[in-house]
Design a protein around this motif. Structure first.
Motif, PDB file in Angstrom:
ATOM      1  N   ARG A   1      49.673   8.358 102.897  1.00  0.00           N
ATOM      2  CA  ARG A   1      49.976   9.445 101.970  1.00  0.00           C
ATOM      3  C   ARG A   1      48.677   9.912 101.305  1.00  0.00           C
ATOM      4  O   ARG A   1      47.725   9.135 101.140  1.00  0.00           O
TER       5      ARG A   1
ATOM      6  N   ARG B   1      47.304  11.569  97.837  1.00  0.00           N
ATOM      7  CA  ARG B   1      47.629  11.831  96.425  1.00  0.00           C
ATOM      8  C   ARG B   1      46.520  12.637  95.781  1.00  0.00           C
ATOM      9  O   ARG B   1      45.363  12.559  96.186  1.00  0.00           O
TER      10      ARG B   1
ATOM     11  N   SER C   1      46.473  23.867  95.048  1.00  0.00           N
ATOM     12  CA  SER C   1      47.187  23.887  96.321  1.00  0.00           C
ATOM     13  C   SER C   1      46.137  23.921  97.415  1.00  0.00           C
ATOM     14  O   SER C   1      45.249  24.777  97.408  1.00  0.00           O
TER      15      SER C   1
ATOM     16  N   THR D   1      45.166  22.685 101.781  1.00  0.00           N
ATOM     17  CA  THR D   1      45.568  22.137 103.070  1.00  0.00           C
ATOM     18  C   THR D   1      44.599  21.025 103.432  1.00  0.00           C
ATOM     19  O   THR D   1      43.449  21.008 102.993  1.00  0.00           O
TER      20      THR D   1
ATOM     21  N   GLY E   1      48.416  19.030 106.981  1.00  0.00           N
ATOM     22  CA  GLY E   1      49.497  19.372 106.070  1.00  0.00           C
ATOM     23  C   GLY E   1      48.951  20.059 104.835  1.00  0.00           C
ATOM     24  O   GLY E   1      47.824  20.556 104.829  1.00  0.00           O
TER      25      GLY E   1
ATOM     26  N   ILE F   1      49.011  19.947 100.291  1.00  0.00           N
ATOM     27  CA  ILE F   1      49.296  19.179  99.075  1.00  0.00           C
ATOM     28  C   ILE F   1      49.211  20.113  97.884  1.00  0.00           C
ATOM     29  O   ILE F   1      48.371  21.015  97.844  1.00  0.00           O
ATOM     30  N   GLU F   2      50.105  19.908  96.921  1.00  0.00           N
ATOM     31  CA  GLU F   2      50.146  20.749  95.728  1.00  0.00           C
ATOM     32  C   GLU F   2      50.261  19.868  94.496  1.00  0.00           C
ATOM     33  O   GLU F   2      50.771  18.747  94.562  1.00  0.00           O
TER      34      GLU F   2
ATOM     35  N   GLY G   1      50.106  15.110  92.496  1.00  0.00           N
ATOM     36  CA  GLY G   1      50.883  15.523  93.659  1.00  0.00           C
ATOM     37  C   GLY G   1      50.719  14.496  94.764  1.00  0.00           C
ATOM     38  O   GLY G   1      49.759  13.732  94.777  1.00  0.00           O
TER      39      GLY G   1
ATOM     40  N   THR H   1      51.736  13.809  99.162  1.00  0.00           N
ATOM     41  CA  THR H   1      52.345  14.237 100.416  1.00  0.00           C
ATOM     42  C   THR H   1      52.131  13.121 101.437  1.00  0.00           C
ATOM     43  O   THR H   1      51.058  12.514 101.474  1.00  0.00           O
ATOM     44  N   GLU H   2      53.158  12.815 102.207  1.00  0.00           N
ATOM     45  CA  GLU H   2      53.079  11.719 103.160  1.00  0.00           C
ATOM     46  C   GLU H   2      52.896  12.251 104.578  1.00  0.00           C
ATOM     47  O   GLU H   2      53.328  13.364 104.904  1.00  0.00           O
TER      48      GLU H   2
END
Lengths: 138, 163
Positions: free
Chosen positions: B75, B77, B87, B89, B102, B104-105, B112, B114-115
């Motif tokens: 993930r 973070r 925000s 990429t 991917g 992340i925001e 924030g 994202t995995e």
């Protein structure tokens, strides 16, 4: 310091303060990349430019005898002149800091820099031209 | 009565102090975590804090357990101390290959996460060049990089491959 001496102690101390501030400015611009962002560095250097030039104007308007070296040929070395030069150095640093910002494209940076420089030239030239016309009219 | 230029200089000085304070209090830090059993282990950190713009120092001798041939759960973070949202990429790459990508925001002054997952065979290797790790034998390590805009995070940590 004797009255007939070449150096004015008060103004030398002032100049020393300016040099120390300049060293601090260089240290701030180079050693804080992990704390200060690119935009923050540009804003700080622009504000330092304003500070230096404003102080130069203040000394030029309010101090009668601020020559650092009281000898023929050296009367141009004044506190106001030193502050103006430091303002130029700070402005130069601000432009360099602006040009190394990665978030903006090269096209944007070069257009903004050139247009702003041209604006300064045209504004300063027209302002002095206007003053000379007023003086002739009087 | 102070002269006008002196007043301008004083105001500019006050603005300078506020600018430096606000900028120094704003930082954005990215972390890469790897799933280790039922917990997460941080393997890379980077961002405004250049001090750790490299592989995160491993504080434990325990390697991350990875099952042979299965994807590695990870993930990304972000701790966003800026006064505005972020925000971005990101791309995960190893040996020139893009393994995952991917976005992340994070809201202002928040965090924030994202995995994502990557193929273990792409990031795990042994000290011997060209040799694939055999489950239960020898030591291995995982290495990859996560690129978020202009921020590069490098991960390098020991793994134990099990069947």
């Amino acid at each position: 310091m004797s009255e007939g001496g070449a150096f004015h102690l008060r103004n030398v101390i002032l100049f020393l303060g300016v040099i120390i501030t300049t060293v601090g400015l260089i240290y701030f611009a180079t050693a804080f990349s992990d704390l200060i962002s690119d935009w923050g560095r540009v804003a700080s250097l622009v504000l330092l430019t304003v500070i230096y030039v404003s102080l130069g104007l203040h000394f030029a308007q309010n101090v009668d005898d601020d020559a650092l070296i009281d000898r023929p040929g050296w009367k141009w070395v004044r506190v106001a002149t030193a502050l103006y030069i430091l303002g130029l150095v700070a402005a130069f640093s601000a432009v360099i800091s602006f040009l190394v910002i990665d978030e903006l494209s090269r096209i944007t940076k070069v257009i903004v820099t050139i247009l702003f420089g041209l604006f300064l030239i045209v504004y300063a030239a027209s302002r002095f031209q206007g003053k000379r016309k007023d003086e002739r009219a009087q | 009565m102070a002269s006008k230029p002196l007043i301008v200089a004083a105001v500019a000085t006050a603005l300078l102090v506020v600018t430096i304070w606000a900028d120094a209090s704003m930082n954005r830090t990215y972390y890469v975590d790897v799933k280790d059993g039922d917990a997460w282990r941080t393997v890379a950190q980077g961002g405004d804090v250049d001090e750790y713009q490299r592989a995160y120092p491993f504080v434990s001798d325990t390697a991350v357990t990875i099952r042979n041939g299965t994807p590695i759960d990870m993930r990304l973070r972000v701790d966003n101390d800026y006064f505005w949202a972020v925000s971005a990429t990101f791309v995960v790459s190893a040996s020139g290959l893009i393994l995952a990508e991917g976005a992340i925001e994070s809201p202002a002054r928040s965090a924030g996460v994202t995995e994502f997952s990557v193929n273990s065979s792409r990031v795990v290797s042994t000290p011997i060049y060209g040799e694939k790790p055999t489950p239960g034998t020898g030591s291995a390590q995982a290495s990859f990089e996560v690129i978020i805009g202009n921020t590069y995070l490098y991960a390098y940590f020991p793994v134990e491959v099990v069947s």
